[in-house]
Design a protein around this motif. Structure first.
Motif, PDB file in Angstrom:
ATOM      1  N   UNK A 210       0.856  -1.186   0.000  1.00  0.00           N
ATOM      2  CA  UNK A 210       0.000   0.000   0.000  1.00  0.00           C
ATOM      3  C   UNK A 210       0.889   1.231   0.000  1.00  0.00           C
ATOM      4  N   UNK A 211       0.529   2.216  -0.803  1.00  0.00           N
ATOM      5  CA  UNK A 211       1.297   3.456  -0.926  1.00  0.00           C
ATOM      6  C   UNK A 211       0.409   4.615  -0.492  1.00  0.00           C
ATOM      7  N   UNK A 212       0.870   5.365   0.507  1.00  0.00           N
ATOM      8  CA  UNK A 212       0.094   6.463   1.070  1.00  0.00           C
ATOM      9  C   UNK A 212       0.976   7.705   1.118  1.00  0.00           C
ATOM     10  N   UNK A 213       0.449   8.834   0.704  1.00  0.00           N
ATOM     11  CA  UNK A 213       1.156  10.109   0.813  1.00  0.00           C
ATOM     12  C   UNK A 213       0.521  10.931   1.925  1.00  0.00           C
ATOM     13  N   UNK A 214       1.347  11.372   2.893  1.00  0.00           N
ATOM     14  CA  UNK A 214       0.828  12.086   4.059  1.00  0.00           C
ATOM     15  C   UNK A 214       1.582  13.394   4.240  1.00  0.00           C
ATOM     16  N   UNK A 225       7.915   0.572  10.993  1.00  0.00           N
ATOM     17  CA  UNK A 225       7.649  -0.407  12.042  1.00  0.00           C
ATOM     18  C   UNK A 225       6.259  -0.314  12.632  1.00  0.00           C
ATOM     19  N   UNK A 226       5.530   0.761  12.329  1.00  0.00           N
ATOM     20  CA  UNK A 226       4.186   0.942  12.866  1.00  0.00           C
ATOM     21  C   UNK A 226       3.214  -0.065  12.249  1.00  0.00           C
ATOM     22  N   UNK A 227       2.379  -0.666  13.092  1.00  0.00           N
ATOM     23  CA  UNK A 227       1.343  -1.574  12.627  1.00  0.00           C
ATOM     24  C   UNK A 227       0.073  -0.783  12.344  1.00  0.00           C
ATOM     25  N   UNK A 228      -0.564  -1.051  11.212  1.00  0.00           N
ATOM     26  CA  UNK A 228      -1.777  -0.341  10.813  1.00  0.00           C
ATOM     27  C   UNK A 228      -2.838  -1.350  10.411  1.00  0.00           C
ATOM     28  N   UNK A 229      -4.071  -0.851  10.313  1.00  0.00           N
ATOM     29  CA  UNK A 229      -5.192  -1.661   9.825  1.00  0.00           C
ATOM     30  C   UNK A 229      -5.593  -1.132   8.449  1.00  0.00           C
ATOM     31  N   UNK A 230      -5.892  -2.041   7.523  1.00  0.00           N
ATOM     32  CA  UNK A 230      -6.171  -1.637   6.153  1.00  0.00           C
ATOM     33  C   UNK A 230      -7.440  -2.300   5.641  1.00  0.00           C
ATOM     34  N   UNK A 231      -8.181  -1.546   4.844  1.00  0.00           N
ATOM     35  CA  UNK A 231      -9.317  -2.097   4.113  1.00  0.00           C
ATOM     36  C   UNK A 231      -9.048  -1.945   2.623  1.00  0.00           C
ATOM     37  N   UNK A 241      -1.187  -4.442   8.405  1.00  0.00           N
ATOM     38  CA  UNK A 241      -0.019  -4.078   7.615  1.00  0.00           C
ATOM     39  C   UNK A 241       1.047  -3.466   8.502  1.00  0.00           C
ATOM     40  N   UNK A 242       2.231  -3.294   7.955  1.00  0.00           N
ATOM     41  CA  UNK A 242       3.336  -2.695   8.702  1.00  0.00           C
ATOM     42  C   UNK A 242       4.070  -1.714   7.791  1.00  0.00           C
ATOM     43  N   UNK A 243       4.382  -0.549   8.326  1.00  0.00           N
ATOM     44  CA  UNK A 243       5.117   0.460   7.558  1.00  0.00           C
ATOM     45  C   UNK A 243       6.563  -0.006   7.397  1.00  0.00           C
ATOM     46  N   UNK A 244       7.024  -0.089   6.148  1.00  0.00           N
ATOM     47  CA  UNK A 244       8.381  -0.565   5.883  1.00  0.00           C
ATOM     48  C   UNK A 244       9.291   0.522   5.318  1.00  0.00           C
ATOM     49  N   UNK A 262       3.714  -2.775   3.922  1.00  0.00           N
ATOM     50  CA  UNK A 262       3.684  -4.172   3.498  1.00  0.00           C
ATOM     51  C   UNK A 262       2.546  -4.897   4.205  1.00  0.00           C
ATOM     52  N   UNK A 263       1.955  -5.859   3.509  1.00  0.00           N
ATOM     53  CA  UNK A 263       0.870  -6.640   4.105  1.00  0.00           C
ATOM     54  C   UNK A 263       0.756  -7.969   3.379  1.00  0.00           C
ATOM     55  N   UNK A 264       0.086  -8.906   4.009  1.00  0.00           N
ATOM     56  CA  UNK A 264      -0.149 -10.211   3.409  1.00  0.00           C
ATOM     57  C   UNK A 264      -1.563 -10.230   2.841  1.00  0.00           C
ATOM     58  N   UNK A 265      -1.726 -10.225   1.523  1.00  0.00           N
ATOM     59  CA  UNK A 265      -3.075 -10.176   0.958  1.00  0.00           C
ATOM     60  C   UNK A 265      -3.846 -11.478   1.091  1.00  0.00           C
TER      61      UNK A 265
END
Length: 346
Positions: A210-214, A225-231, A241-244, A262-265
């Motif tokens: 996942x690619x996010x611009x903030x 290293x931050x863990x996130x939740x994704x839909x 997911x985890x920020x890599x 990164x995440x496991x689909x």
């Protein structure tokens, strides 16, 4: 009671942002229209909510897209004219051609150390260890060590014979290139018919990210290293997911930060360029009393208050302080207890 309800304030949605950002809330008192004669009006029981105790976490949702990690270049180390290049999107595994020079394929081998010399009998080092690992993975009988000995030479000769090459027992940049693993072609840098000069391909991994611009203010919320939740596509069960990787978005030039997650689909269909909603946590308050933000009323000055319903049914305005706002609730301190009922505005 009607006068008490009239003093309730409706908290606009900007309150949450104001408390989190500047710590200052904007309030307005809304007085309901009340033109009917007193004898014709009935006073309904006020809506109430209960003060609860627990944890609050400030979360924020970011929109992004699905794709692959940032491309990295593959330097062209072979000597000659480029005669074949793979199409963008092609996945290249171990022992498959990356490109061809003078109609001679340069094949992929896995490893983190670039090929910086010809590998021949008597050589030792990390690059030799990588070669032995690859030969072993391809089914050749070698010792997986740092030494290019007789067994490695024999395996190289067998490999060359298998691919119809000149059998001399040594390998160089015209034969192989080390890549991190299975790779995907993002784009072609070299030109067919041109001499090898500089980078040949741009490569990515094969696992979707996942690619996010903030904005810079949110960079810490999405630190590596931050863990996130994704839909994925905004629907279905969330995935973890985890920020890599995070880096300045040079294309924008406005200080924004590009975040790679990164995440496991699993067995999900993950189309490149599809949308994704990423929920990231920020600060938390633990074991606090809280009420919905809308239950707060204006107190003295900039203070806040709650209209607490007593056992008699009467309401008492109790001053409170707000220490944290998240999840649509305000963490409060004051002469109130867990389980107290408070009036909600109508």
């Amino acid at each position: 009671m009607a006068a008490s309800r009239a003093r309730h304030v409706v908290v606009s949605t900007c309150f949450v942002a104001a408390v989190l950002g500047a710590g200052v809330a904007a309030w307005s008192v809304v007085t309901p229209a009340d033109s009917a004669p007193a004898s014709a009006r009935q006073t309904p029981a006020p809506a109430t909510t209960t003060i609860t105790k627990g944890d609050l976490t400030d979360t924020k949702v970011f929109s992004g897209s699905l794709g692959f990690d940032r491309p990295v270049p593959l330097p062209g180390s072979a000597t000659g004219t480029v005669t074949w290049l793979p199409e963008p999107g092609k996945v290249i595994a171990r022992d498959q051609p990356l490109y061809a020079v003078d109609e001679h394929p340069v094949r992929a081998m896995y490893g983190s150390v670039p090929l910086w010399r010809d590998l021949t009998r008597g050589a030792e080092g990390a690059d030799v260890h990588q070669l032995n690992e690859n030969l072993a993975a391809l089914g050749y009988g070698v010792s997986v060590d740092d030494v290019f000995g007789p067994r490695t030479e024999r395996a190289v000769r067998q490999w060359q014979e298998h691919h119809g090459l000149t059998v001399d027992g040594s390998l160089g940049a015209d034969d192989i290139a080390f890549v991190p693993g299975e790779v995907r072609v993002a784009s072609r840098t070299a030109q067919l018919g041109a001499p090898v000069n500089g980078d040949v391909l741009q490569l990515t991994g094969t696992t979707p990210v996942a690619l996010v611009t903030v904005q810079p203010a949110d960079e810490q919320r999405l630190a590596v290293g931050t863990t996130v939740s994704m839909r994925i596509g905004g629907v279905g069960d969330p995935v973890e997911g985890a920020v890599v990787d995070t880096r300045q978005d040079e294309d924008q030039g406005d200080g924004t930060v590009e975040v790679t997650i990164a995440f496991d689909p699993g067995d999900r269909d993950v189309p490149q360029g599809g949308s994704v909603q990423v929920t990231a946590s920020g600060q938390s308050a633990h074991d606090v009393l809280s009420v919905p933000v809308a239950a707060l009323v204006a107190g003295d000055g900039k203070a806040f208050a709650l209209d607490v319903v007593r056992s008699s049914g009467a309401t008492e305005r109790v001053p409170v302080t707000v220490s944290f706002v998240a999840e649509g609730r305000a963490a409060i301190d004051g002469a109130v207890r867990q389980g107290d009922r408070v009036v909600m505005p109508s």
